[in-house]
Design an enzyme around this catalytic site. Structure first.
Site, PDB file in Angstrom:
ATOM      1  N   THR A  38      69.348  52.178 119.702  1.00  0.00           N
ATOM      2  CA  THR A  38      70.634  51.810 119.104  1.00  0.00           C
ATOM      3  C   THR A  38      70.622  50.376 118.593  1.00  0.00           C
ATOM      4  O   THR A  38      70.260  49.464 119.328  1.00  0.00           O
ATOM      5  CB  THR A  38      71.744  51.946 120.170  1.00  0.00           C
ATOM      6  N   GLU A  39      71.007  50.207 117.338  1.00  0.00           N
ATOM      7  CA  GLU A  39      71.117  48.889 116.710  1.00  0.00           C
ATOM      8  C   GLU A  39      69.817  48.081 116.795  1.00  0.00           C
ATOM      9  O   GLU A  39      69.825  46.856 116.820  1.00  0.00           O
ATOM     10  CB  GLU A  39      72.258  48.068 117.328  1.00  0.00           C
ATOM     11  N   LEU A  40      68.699  48.826 116.885  1.00  0.00           N
ATOM     12  CA  LEU A  40      67.364  48.211 117.015  1.00  0.00           C
ATOM     13  C   LEU A  40      67.279  47.256 118.202  1.00  0.00           C
ATOM     14  O   LEU A  40      66.535  46.280 118.186  1.00  0.00           O
ATOM     15  CB  LEU A  40      66.940  47.510 115.724  1.00  0.00           C
TER      16      LEU A  40
END
Lengths: 428, 430
Positions: free
Chosen positions: B143-145
């Protein structure tokens, strides 16, 4: 500058605003002569010069070392900015008593006081008496000023007169309108005075876009001459000498602080309180202030069966205000129509998170506050409970809010006024 | 040789309805808002972009390739509100030029709070991708890198992935370039792909910015920049939100035309080609080790977690949420578990961000709340209700099973004993 209130004799935000604004103007080096309907003394005026109409000299020149550029004129009058005609009679009596005290205190304005008794039969003549004396004072000052700045409707006739006599531009400052104070049941006489003032003014200063919209839509004024100048907040970090009060701290305190009048929405506060108490027990609701709806508010609290949970303190001043802020966990302003609303800023300045109505000017400048529609009692209660229940919410609101308030300075408001003066002075 | 590697993040959260402390029912989500936003984005972005990319893929007969990471929570919504989008994704999957990545099904921050929940959500997501698109993802993106060494090691230990993706943040790269394949610190086989944020953001953020010196960005200009990497890197990783097409950058900015022409401009240079993340990992060797002891992300300029966990409300909300994990799972009630998981969607915490609130900016994108405070209050009210539900359910288990059957009937889904339990897509189609 023509005004009606100045600390410590205040009944609402107008006096606070005039104090903050003149103080900041003084710091910017602007020279202000302030004409008041009433004698002002005490620590608040130590920064200003005050001129008394009866004696036609500076009232107490010795005490005004801090702010050299502000002078004060006072005119004895029983008028107060938030009066309704029902309570007016009472106020006259009160003021007469005050005048009597003032006379005993050695102020030699006897002639003015005597004449005022004859004139104070109704608000209308009072406003015009104020105008006449203001004009007299202006003449006495040899029209030695550049701008006439009038605060709220009671001073508009005076502003118009002084401006006409002196040929100086008129700026009127709208802190509230008849629609805020009375809803749709406007007093036609006041409306007419307001409208005339707005029409005759060269520039109009509104305390919010909320108010600006009312001026344009309800008074038919062209938007070009209406500017918005937000109020600031006077920071005082003066905590030390506060003593503890009788309220136990295991109870949460939700605060209503303001005049208990239709405009401030006290009944919404009480209905929300009722809902909160259905879910939480250890909460007290404090209503600090007085007003024509106070008795009805007390009755309503009893009717709702929450009488023992709602405390009425009456009107609070100075240190008492600080004390109540210190005790409060949350401040709620459910105003029906609030041109600005300085009180929430003071609450934030005192580290109290706030819930404010969306129908207010202050909601335009505060991001870090909870906002509700004044009529949405369910939502008010929902938010009160959330603030009391979740410390992280209180913490975040408080820290961000306090920071945000610091950006609202009277200095910026005063500078904006100065800019508007410049515009008004430009030859057309 | 330089390869261009496109990966698009496709995600929409499930937004909560206005839920006060006085609400008593257990329906937490704003179906109307979720469906209308889903349809709106489908019409402005997903459908036209899918059609465009499908067209390009067909035109280039296998030389143009892309990858998607579609969250499970969006797949559910598309299935329900815009099934036509699902069929275009399915068509893309069938071209053989599209790779699907794995992530947490609920686009959650579970890696930070519960490793069990984290791996469960990955498995659930992989099952969903397998079911809908017939592929088993071999590349993971969090998630979200969000990323650190520990994450890479955990992903390697799952023994299911060839590569992991994160932001090519300056402070982890130092003098090095994001245009190579690296190896995470402490991993043996797993490869690390880094986003080239400069070139990615040229498309995703700056494309329509008229005050940008390079505006207007044309396909041949961009292709030149990509070509410049030749000799100084192997791969240009262009990772961005899929909503860039048509939503962040509206159609009238020319973003679709840009994309239409980009492949041929890039392929004009015989050295260039397109690869999916999985192919990049297979094709290029690691040139070095990247050490990321502290957590990074692709958000804001800080590239950290402050957008989700930056203030006291956010961290309180998420801690309270994960503190319930055991209790929730003990109920064995699929409805409760699914509601709890939907509360993990990272967007809920993003809405509570006060960082740039006063300025008003990207954080406002589809934000259903007036203020971060409103969002926190709403979330906590829902969480409170969920909490009391699971206390009730522990008390009366029989009742819960009955109720759940009922809900599944409404949704047209038959109960199924498969793990993870609340993923039931197969029945909806067969």
């Amino acid at each position: 500058m023509l005004g009606w209130e100045f600390p410590p004799f205040i009944s609402g935000g107008l006096g606070t605003a005039c104090y903050g604004l003149t103080k900041a103007m003084d710091q910017l080096g602007m020279e202000v002569t302030f004409v008041l309907p009433k004698m002002v003394e005490g620590r608040y005026t130590t920064h200003v010069k005050l001129l008394c109409p009866g004696s036609k000299k500076f009232a107490s020149a010795s005490g005004f070392s801090e702010l050299r550029n502000v002078k004060f004129h006072t005119i004895s009058s029983p008028l107060q900015p938030y009066t309704t005609s029902e309570t007016y009679q009472k106020l006259i009596e009160e003021t007469l008593r005050q005048k009597h005290d003032m006379r005993l205190g050695g102020i030699t304005s006897a002639s003015q006081l005597v004449s005022s008794i004859d004139y104070s039969g109704d608000m209308y003549t009072e406003v015009h008496r104020y105008a006449a004396i203001a004009a007299e004072l202006a003449e006495y000052e040899q029209y030695n000023f550049d701008i006439v700045h009038a605060h709220d409707w009671m001073t508009y006739p005076a502003g118009i007169t002084v401006s006409a006599l002196s040929g100086k531009p008129l700026v009127i400052h709208v802190h509230s309108t008849e629609f805020d104070r009375s809803g749709e049941h406007v007093n036609q006489m006041i409306y007419d005075i307001e409208r005339q003032g707005m029409e005759r003014a060269d520039k109009i200063i509104a305390v919010s876009h909320f108010t600006r919209n009312i001026i344009i839509s309800r008074y038919g004024i062209s938007g070009e001459k209406v500017e918005v100048v937000y109020n600031g907040v006077e920071r005082n970090g003066n905590w030390s000498s506060l003593t503890e009060t009788g309220i136990k701290k295991d109870e949460k305190i939700v605060l209503f602080l303001g005049r208990i009048t239709m405009q401030k929405g006290p009944e919404y506060f009480l209905h929300a309180a009722k809902k909160v108490l259905e879910i939480m027990e250890n909460v007290k609701f404090v209503m600090a202030g007085s007003g024509d709806l106070m008795h009805r508010a007390i009755e309503l609290a009893a009717e709702l069966g929450i009488g023992q949970k709602v405390l009425f303190t009456g009107f609070l001043r100075g240190e008492d205000v600080q004390k109540i802020y210190k005790m409060a966990d949350l401040y709620v302003m459910p105003s029906v129509s609030e041109p600005f609303g300085i009180a929430p800023l003071e609450a934030l300045d005192n580290d109290v998170p706030v819930i404010i109505s969306k129908q207010s000017g202050v909601s335009e400048v505060l991001m870090h506050a909870l906002k509700v529609d004044f009529w949405d009692v369910n939502e008010i209660a929902n938010k009160i409970i959330a603030v009391l229940k979740y410390p992280p919410l209180q913490m975040t609101l408080r820290s961000h809010g306090n920071f945000e308030v610091r950006k609202l300075r009277w200095k910026d408001s005063a500078a904006k006024c100065a800019k508007i003066y410049e515009d008004a002075l430009l030859p057309v | 040789m330089s390869s261009v590697c496109f990966y698009f993040q496709v995600h929409q959260p499930v937004r909560l309805r206005h839920y006060t402390v006085f609400d008593e029912n257990d329906h937490y989500f704003d179906d109307y808002k979720n469906s209308s936003i889903c349809r709106k984005v489908a019409n402005k972005c997903y459908l036209p972009a899918n059609r465009l990319l499908l067209d390009i893929i067909r035109r280039f007969e296998g030389r143009f390739k892309i990858a998607y990471s579609i969250t499970g929570i969006l797949l559910e919504q598309l299935q329900e509100y815009s099934p036509e989008v699902m069929s275009t994704f399915d068509a893309l999957a069938r071209t053989g030029c599209v790779e699907f990545l794995a992530e947490t099904y609920y686009h959650s921050l579970s890696f930070l709070y519960s490793r069990d929940e984290f791996t469960e959500q990955i498995h659930k997501h992989i099952d969903a991708i397998k079911f809908y698109f017939g592929q088993t993802p071999r590349v993971f993106r969090n998630t979200e890198l969000i990323y650190n060494n520990e994450l890479a090691q955990l992903i390697e230990s799952m023994d299911m992935f060839d590569a992991i993706i994160t932001e090519g943040a300056d402070h982890i790269l130092g003098f090095r370039s994001p245009n190579f394949v690296y190896k995470p610190q402490g991993c043996d086989k797993l490869k690390l792909l880094l986003k080239n944020y400069s070139l990615s953001d040229d498309i995703a953020f700056r494309f329509s910015n008229r005050s940008w010196a390079q505006w207007p960005l044309t396909a041949d200009k961009f292709a030149k920049w990509v070509h410049n990497v030749n000799g100084n890197g192997n791969v240009v990783n262009l990772f961005m939100d899929y909503e860039t097409f048509g939503e962040h950058q509206w159609e009238d900015t020319g973003i679709f035309d840009f994309m239409r022409h980009l492949p041929e401009e890039i392929l004009k240079h015989p050295d260039n080609n397109f690869k999916t993340p999985g192919e990049v990992a297979k094709h290029y060797d690691s040139v070095g080790i990247i050490d990321v002891p502290h957590i990074i992300s692709w958000a804001d300029t800080e590239r950290d977690l402050s957008a989700w966990l930056g203030n006291a409300m956010q961290s309180n909300a998420i801690h309270e949420l994960y503190r319930l994990e055991k209790k929730i799972k003990q109920t064995g009630n699929e409805e409760i578990i699914s509601d709890w998981r939907k509360l993990q969607v990272s967007d809920h915490f993003y809405y509570m961000c006060t960082k740039y609130f006063a300025d008003g900016d990207v954080h406002k994108y589809f934000n259903p709340y007036d203020s971060p405070y409103d969002s926190y209050i709403n979330f906590m009210n829902v969480l409170d209700s969920l909490h009391s539900r699971c206390s009730e359910k522990v008390a009366g288990g029989a009742d819960s099973a009955k109720k759940q059957d009922k809900t599944n009937c409404i949704l047209g889904v038959k109960p199924q004993g498969k793990n993870p339990p609340d993923l039931q897509p197969a029945d909806q189609i067969t």
